[in-house]
Write a protein that holds these residues in place. Structure first.
Motif, PDB file in Angstrom:
ATOM      1  N   SER A 120      16.630  -1.831 -60.395  1.00 38.88           N
ATOM      2  CA  SER A 120      16.963  -1.690 -58.973  1.00 38.88           C
ATOM      3  C   SER A 120      17.889  -2.799 -58.490  1.00 38.88           C
ATOM      4  N   LEU A 143      14.433   3.839 -58.036  1.00 35.41           N
ATOM      5  CA  LEU A 143      15.784   4.361 -58.270  1.00 35.41           C
ATOM      6  C   LEU A 143      16.458   4.733 -56.955  1.00 35.41           C
ATOM      7  N   LEU A 152      22.469  10.827 -62.071  1.00 40.26           N
ATOM      8  CA  LEU A 152      21.166  10.384 -62.573  1.00 40.26           C
ATOM      9  C   LEU A 152      20.638  11.452 -63.512  1.00 40.26           C
TER      10      LEU A 152
END
Length: 570
Positions: A120, A143, A152
């Protein structure tokens, strides 16, 4: 005065020391290098060359390492791509120190464990691809703290739990792939807030509930694939009002019900529409014929009724049309047989009636698979079928076709699967079928065929795996050359009028699993000696030879058969 100077000097020293201390903790290329060396210490490779072990050396520049891209402007690592390197191990928290990282791709390896929360920290990340590994745990909610993320992909891992609504914070996200995991629960309606989404792939999970209507309001969406979940409910009647760019709607094998919305005809860019394996009812909307860009249409395994709309024949780009296992009635629209781009046509297991067109084959030269088994079709098969010279599969089984089997079938050199079982074909087996050397499955059972099997069938068909001729009026001897079809797994000659000895060469068929010879007229003076060679068929599990006038008793060699073998003798 002196005291003031001392205070000023002390303050200057403090500021200078603080400045140097701050410089010491500012991340730089050395920080990046340390992070990658930490990653290296957490992984190993099944590749004997082990590129990472030999190439990632502390004595060389990190920007020259395999899989590393650096920014010349900032002299920092911006991309890490170590995909498909046969790597094992975990991702250490140190990766979170690669603060200039924009792209992370570690896909197609064997990483396990959970993704570290330190990811992160990588606020510049635009792309994360970790698919095809063995990561576990829930999809991390952290995320959602990566504001620049565009792609992603977490697919083909072992993630479980629910899809975190926090992913809706990724306001720049364009592609989300979490397919092939163990996710459950409902699809968060918050995903509808991702206004730049183009690809949503949630297939092959265990998701439940209905599809959030908000998903169908993302005007940038191009691909939605939700295959094989447990989703229920209806599709919105206005499904295409806000999806002008939709190209793929792939939602088969769920529990969706209701009718197919006619509004789907407004998704003019749609190339693939797959709704099969749900519980849709009603008829096929004629408005689907407006989808001029459509190349694949799957509506099989439902409860659809009525006639197949003749308008579907106007979809000139259609390559695959799957309508099997429904309740369609009426005849097959003639213009479907003029769809020149069609490669696969599956109409099997319906209630269709009528005849095949006499010029069938001329209008579909590109056809590779044609299945219309288990219907109520009748009439003869035209010789024009041989014009579909690319045919690999032809299934006409369980209908009421009559007449002779066209000799022109022998021109279909690419045919691998031919099933004509349970019809009313007459005359003999055309010798021209032996020209199809690539044939693997030949089903001729339960017809009115007479005559003999060609004696050189085994030599001409070396790839044959199943020969199903039971329930006819075939006669003559079984040629010993049948063993030349060395891949034969299933041989069914039951309920015919074959005579003569059963060839012992059947014992050479090492892949043979099922042998059915019952209900024939093998000579009374034939013994059961053919059973002894069959003990070499180690895969044989079903042997039937009852209702034949054999003399003698079972030989002792029968005891050498596998315990799992079922023997049905007379």
């Amino acid at each position: 005065m002196g005291r003031s100077c001392n205070l000023l000097f002390g303050l200057a020293v403090f500021i200078l020391l603080h400045y140097h201390t701050s410089l010491a903790i500012v991340p730089n290329i050395s920080t990046d290098k340390d992070a990658l060396l930490a990653l290296k210490s957490h992984i190993s490779s099944s590749d004997p060359n082990d590129i990472i072990a030999s190439n990632w050396s502390s004595s060389s520049s990190v920007c020259s390492w395999i899989g590393i891209t650096c920014s010349s402007r900032h002299n920092r690592i911006t991309a890490l791509d170590i995909s498909s390197m046969q790597l094992y191990g975990t991702v250490p928290p140190h990766v979170g120190n690669l603060s200039f990282l924009v792209s992370l791709d570690i896909s197609n390896n064997n990483f396990h464990g959970e993704l570290p929360e330190e990811l992160s920290h990588l606020q510049r990340l635009k792309l994360i691809i970790v698919e095809s590994n063995n990561f576990t745990g829930v999809i991390p909610s952290f995320l959602g703290l990566l504001p620049n993320l565009r792609i992603l992909r977490l697919s083909s891992n072992q993630f479980y739990g629910k899809i975190p609504p926090s992913l809706s914070n990724l306001t720049k996200l364009q592609g989300l792939g979490v397919e092939r995991n163990f996710l459950e629960g409902e699809i968060p309606q918050e995903l509808g807030n991702l206004r730049y989404m183009t690809i949503l792939d949630l297939q092959l999970n265990q998701l439940t509930g209905s599809i959030p209507p908000s998903i169908f309001n993302i005007t940038t969406m191009r691909i939605i694939t939700l295959f094989k979940n447990n989703l229920a409910g209806n599709l919105p009647t206005t499904i295409c009002e806000n999806l002008p760019n939709l190209e793929v709607l792939h939602i088969p094998v769920n529990n969706l019900d209701g009718v197919i919305p006619p509004n789907l005809g407004k998704c003019r860019k749609l190339r693939i529409l797959s709704l099969s394996g749900n519980k849709f009812t009603g008829t096929v909307p004629r408005e689907l014929a407006n989808l001029k860009a459509l190349t694949e249409l799957y509506l099989g395994y439902q409860h659809l009724q009525g006639e197949i709309p003749v308008e579907l024949g106007n979809l000139k780009k259609l390559r695959l049309l799957g309508l099997s296992k429904n309740e369609f009635t009426g005849s097959i629209p003639t213009n479907i047989f003029n769809m020149s781009a069609l490669q696969i046509l599956d109409l099997s297991v319906n209630r269709l009636s009528g005849r095949l067109p006499s010029d069938f084959g001329r209008g579909i030269p590109s056809l590779e698979e044609f299945s219309c088994g288990s219907n109520n079709l009748s009439g003869s098969i035209s010789a024009s079928i041989s014009n579909s010279s690319r045919l690999r599969t032809l299934d006409l089984s369980y209908n009421s076709f009559t007449g002779e089997i066209p000799a022109e079938l022998g021109n279909l050199k690419n045919l691998q699967y031919l099933d004509l079982t349970v019809n009313e074909f007459t005359s003999s087996v055309p010798a021209s079928i032996l020209n199809i050397s690539a044939l693997r499955i030949l089903g001729l059972g339960v017809n009115r065929l007479s005559g003999t099997l060609p004696s050189d069938l085994g030599r001409k068909m070396p790839s044959l795996e199943e020969l199903l001729c039971g329930g006819n009026n075939l006669s003559g001897f079984i040629s010993a050359t049948i063993s030349n079809s060395s891949r034969l797994r299933k041989l069914d000659l039951t309920l015919n009028r074959f005579t003569g000895p059963i060839p012992e060469s059947l014992g050479n068929l090492e892949y043979l699993e099922v042998l059915s010879l019952g209900g024939n007229n093998f000579f009374r003076d034939s013994t059961l000696s053919f059973l002894t060679p069959l003990t070499n068929c180690r895969k044989l599990r079903d042997l039937r030879f009852s209702d034949n006038p054999f003399d003698g008793v079972l030989p002792q060699s029968v005891g050498n058969f596998s315990n799992s073998l079922q023997i049905f003798d007379g």
